[in-house]
Design a protein around this motif. Structure first.
Motif: not given
Length: 127
Positions: A38-41, A66-68, A73-74
């Protein structure tokens, strides 16, 4: 379904792969090679990457923040890890702010023809 498909695809190639699928409302099923969490982007900084073995192949297909997500992750990716941003044709692709350590892998982007996938210049490798 895409997480299960990815796990089956990896298994068919003899890869020892663990697929982790994050969703606001994950399915309550168990499937070999897949962990549903369970998670929220929109709250990606709460996602714990500490114990996840590399190499990574991150598939972003939520189209939210998306940019966040790329930025988060980067910071945790290792050299050689991949991130694929889905459905970047048109307006969405022009709003992306790709970190300078992520580089387009033209081999995979153009595998079926120049930018023939839904990930137009967004199959990215950490360098």
């Amino acid at each position: 379904a895409s997480a299960i498909w990815m796990a089956d695809l990896c298994k068919s190639y003899g890869l020892s792969t663990r697929v982790i699928s994050m969703d606001i409302d994950p399915p309550s099923i168990e499937y070999e090679g897949v962990t549903f969490i369970k998670g929220d982007s929109r709250e990606i900084s709460n996602f714990d990457t500490e114990n996840l073995p590399h190499p990574w192949l991150i598939l972003e297909d939520a189209h939210i923040e998306v940019n966040k997500i790329m930025e988060y992750f980067e910071e945790h990716m290792h050299v050689g890890d991949y991130m694929i941003i889905e459905d970047t044709r048109g307006k969405k692709g022009s709003t992306l702010e790709i970190p300078n350590t992520l580089h387009v892998d033209a081999y995979y982007c153009d595998y079926f023809g120049r930018n023939a996938t839904s990930s137009m210049n967004t199959i990215l490798c950490k360098q």
